[in-house]
Design a protein around this motif. Structure first.
Motif, PDB file in Angstrom:
ATOM      1  N   LEU A   1      -4.661  10.031  -2.148  1.00 52.94           N
ATOM      2  CA  LEU A   1      -5.334   8.810  -2.579  1.00 52.94           C
ATOM      3  C   LEU A   1      -4.638   7.617  -1.948  1.00 52.94           C
ATOM      4  O   LEU A   1      -3.413   7.488  -2.028  1.00 52.94           O
ATOM      5  CB  LEU A   1      -5.283   8.675  -4.103  1.00 52.94           C
ATOM      6  CG  LEU A   1      -5.929   9.795  -4.924  1.00 52.94           C
ATOM      7  CD1 LEU A   1      -5.741   9.531  -6.416  1.00 52.94           C
ATOM      8  CD2 LEU A   1      -7.396   9.948  -4.582  1.00 52.94           C
ATOM      9  N   LEU A   2      -5.386   6.750  -1.314  1.00 50.02           N
ATOM     10  CA  LEU A   2      -4.831   5.527  -0.752  1.00 50.02           C
ATOM     11  C   LEU A   2      -4.895   4.443  -1.809  1.00 50.02           C
ATOM     12  O   LEU A   2      -5.975   4.155  -2.354  1.00 50.02           O
ATOM     13  CB  LEU A   2      -5.619   5.100   0.482  1.00 50.02           C
ATOM     14  CG  LEU A   2      -5.666   6.119   1.621  1.00 50.02           C
ATOM     15  CD1 LEU A   2      -6.488   5.566   2.783  1.00 50.02           C
ATOM     16  CD2 LEU A   2      -4.275   6.490   2.075  1.00 50.02           C
TER      17      LEU A   2
ATOM     18  N   GLN B   1       0.829  -1.200   0.000  1.00 48.00           N
ATOM     19  CA  GLN B   1       0.000   0.000   0.000  1.00 48.00           C
ATOM     20  C   GLN B   1       0.861   1.246   0.000  1.00 48.00           C
ATOM     21  O   GLN B   1       2.056   1.210   0.289  1.00 48.00           O
ATOM     22  CB  GLN B   1      -0.929   0.014   1.215  1.00 48.00           C
ATOM     23  CG  GLN B   1      -0.208   0.109   2.541  1.00 48.00           C
ATOM     24  CD  GLN B   1      -1.158   0.029   3.728  1.00 48.00           C
ATOM     25  OE1 GLN B   1      -2.069  -0.784   3.757  1.00 48.00           O
ATOM     26  NE2 GLN B   1      -0.947   0.896   4.721  1.00 48.00           N
ATOM     27  N   SER B   2       0.240   2.378  -0.353  1.00 47.01           N
ATOM     28  CA  SER B   2       0.939   3.653  -0.343  1.00 47.01           C
ATOM     29  C   SER B   2      -0.093   4.771  -0.461  1.00 47.01           C
ATOM     30  O   SER B   2      -1.294   4.516  -0.612  1.00 47.01           O
ATOM     31  CB  SER B   2       1.944   3.743  -1.495  1.00 47.01           C
ATOM     32  OG  SER B   2       2.813   4.843  -1.318  1.00 47.01           O
TER      33      SER B   2
ATOM     34  N   THR C   1      -9.962   8.058  -0.445  1.00 47.73           N
ATOM     35  CA  THR C   1      -9.345   9.380  -0.485  1.00 47.73           C
ATOM     36  C   THR C   1      -9.365   9.979   0.915  1.00 47.73           C
ATOM     37  O   THR C   1     -10.420  10.021   1.570  1.00 47.73           O
ATOM     38  CB  THR C   1     -10.090  10.320  -1.444  1.00 47.73           C
ATOM     39  OG1 THR C   1     -10.124   9.752  -2.745  1.00 47.73           O
ATOM     40  CG2 THR C   1      -9.413  11.685  -1.495  1.00 47.73           C
ATOM     41  N   ARG C   2      -8.232  10.438   1.366  1.00 39.58           N
ATOM     42  CA  ARG C   2      -8.158  11.185   2.618  1.00 39.58           C
ATOM     43  C   ARG C   2      -8.165  12.663   2.236  1.00 39.58           C
ATOM     44  O   ARG C   2      -7.185  13.195   1.710  1.00 39.58           O
ATOM     45  CB  ARG C   2      -6.903  10.826   3.402  1.00 39.58           C
ATOM     46  CG  ARG C   2      -6.790   9.353   3.747  1.00 39.58           C
ATOM     47  CD  ARG C   2      -5.624   9.079   4.666  1.00 39.58           C
ATOM     48  NE  ARG C   2      -5.874   9.611   6.002  1.00 39.58           N
ATOM     49  CZ  ARG C   2      -4.956   9.623   6.984  1.00 39.58           C
ATOM     50  NH1 ARG C   2      -3.743   9.140   6.744  1.00 39.58           N
ATOM     51  NH2 ARG C   2      -5.246  10.118   8.168  1.00 39.58           N
TER      52      ARG C   2
END
Length: 409
Positions: A398-399, A359-360, A383-384
């Protein structure tokens, strides 16, 4: 056995084979019942009798190496030449097969066998498998047959195999391994019964050494069972693919200055991270896993052109297979496929290491990074919004994540 004793032992076997005797490098009963020697081959009819008689392997690496016409092949510990000659037939007159062996007697026997077979596309080299007398990136495939287990420095052997392979090249060997950890008594019993098992690695350690050398897509398939936890095995791996003149290898401490310079260049764009200053090397290392670190380098100069590394997301065991990654490419080398090659190699290595989720976080404005990741199987999972201020501006993140289809399925 010590190195000189091993050479003397196999030199004596070469002389015996040359004298017309069938040879075995361990007890004859164990050798025959365990499937050693020519037992694993199906295409011996056109080979010289001397090459077949001198076969001391524990499998048929040629059968699993996927050799193609025109390729260049290296056989580590080529002995009487059986695998070199079989490989030469598969790669054809436009291909080349090298055999390297430390025994002058074995080399002489192999050269006579090659001459008798009429093989013109083979060359036998005097040298050790820990220091192969070939240049970097000079072969497409490395094979070996029950020899690596005899080396006292297996890390050096695998590093040499990695060095001489071209990017995308394949490692396909037959070897003797230990399935699990053997207690000293069981190991001694196996070594007395099957002399050629001396030095065999546990499967887990073999995998670790291949990964440390830089190989990915590691596969170890156990075959014949010799008892006491000792098995023959097919060992396969790949050197990460990348464009001409380049190479992907594990990151080293000596890469520190160039890695951090590329990191800083990425941060200076304002589109890579909320960070504004690259950390010290000590800080970089402390926050990232000691494995799963790779660089793309210029094969001639050694200059680092890009890097990828991973951090653990949690110390809790349940998240052991989840990592967060970062990938940066030198600003003068973008749009050359380096990032894609690095990320592909990282994904393969992560799956080898048992990682099931990578993940990133990516800024929505970083279209190039988002496109790269989506092309290699990452998806946006959320989305954070306005999660942090960067140079005085609120930014969304964006995750993204990639779930492995091979691990944890």
């Amino acid at each position: 056995m010590a190195y000189d004793e091993i050479i003397d032992h196999y030199s004596a076997l070469a002389r015996a084979a040359d004298a017309g005797r069938t040879v075995a490098d361990c007890g004859q009963d164990a050798f025959e019942q365990g499937g050693f020697g020519p037992a694993g081959y199906e295409e011996l009819g056109m080979l010289p009798e001397g090459a077949v008689r001198a076969s001391l392997g524990c499998g048929n690496p040629v059968a699993v190496a996927e050799l193609r016409a025109g390729q260049t092949v290296l056989d580590l510990g080529s002995g009487g030449g059986i695998d070199v000659l079989l490989s030469a037939r598969r790669v054809g007159p436009q291909g080349t097969v090298y055999g390297v062996d430390a025994s002058a007697d074995m080399l002489a026997l192999a050269r006579r066998n090659a001459e008798q077979a009429g093989a013109r596309n083979v060359e036998f080299l005097h040298g050790s498998i820990e220091r192969v007398p070939l240049p970097d990136q000079s072969v497409d495939v490395v094979i070996s047959n029950c020899v690596i287990n005899l080396s006292g420095d297996k890390a050096a052997v695998l590093a040499e195999a990695f060095r001489v392979l071209r990017p995308g090249g394949r490692f396909g060997v037959s070897d003797v391994v230990v399935d699990g950890e053997l207690d000293p008594e069981r190991r001694r019993a196996a070594e007395q019964r099957i002399g050629c098992v001396v030095g065999a690695l546990p499967v887990t350690e073999y995998r670790m050494l291949l990964a440390a050398a830089g190989f990915t897509d590691v596969r170890i398939v156990l075959t014949a069972d010799h008892g006491d936890g000792v098995r023959s095995a097919i060992v396969q791996a790949v050197k990460p693919a990348i464009g001409p003149g380049l190479e992907i290898r594990p990151m080293r401490e000596s890469d520190a200055a160039e890695v951090l310079a590329i990191y800083q260049a990425g941060l200076d764009t304002g589109q890579a991270s909320f960070e504004t200053t690259a950390p010290s090397w000590e800080g970089f290392s402390a926050s990232r896993l000691p494995h799963l670190r790779y660089v793309a380098v210029d094969a001639d100069s050694g200059e680092v052109l890009g890097w990828v590394a991973a951090s653990a997301v949690s110390s809790r065991p349940v998240y052991a297979g989840v990592v967060e990654h970062s990938i940066y490419v030198h600003p003068g080398c973008q749009a050359h496929g380096i990032g894609r090659a690095l990320l592909a190699a990282f994904i393969a290595a992560a799956e080898d290491a048992g990682v099931w989720t990578i993940q990133s976080g990516v800024f929505p404005e970083n279209a190039a990074s988002l496109s790269l990741h989506q092309a290699l199987g990452f998806r946006v999972v959320g989305t954070r919004e306005r999660v942090g201020r960067h140079h005085g501006i609120w930014r969304d993140v964006l995750l993204i994540e990639r779930r492995s289809a091979a691990v944890g399925a």
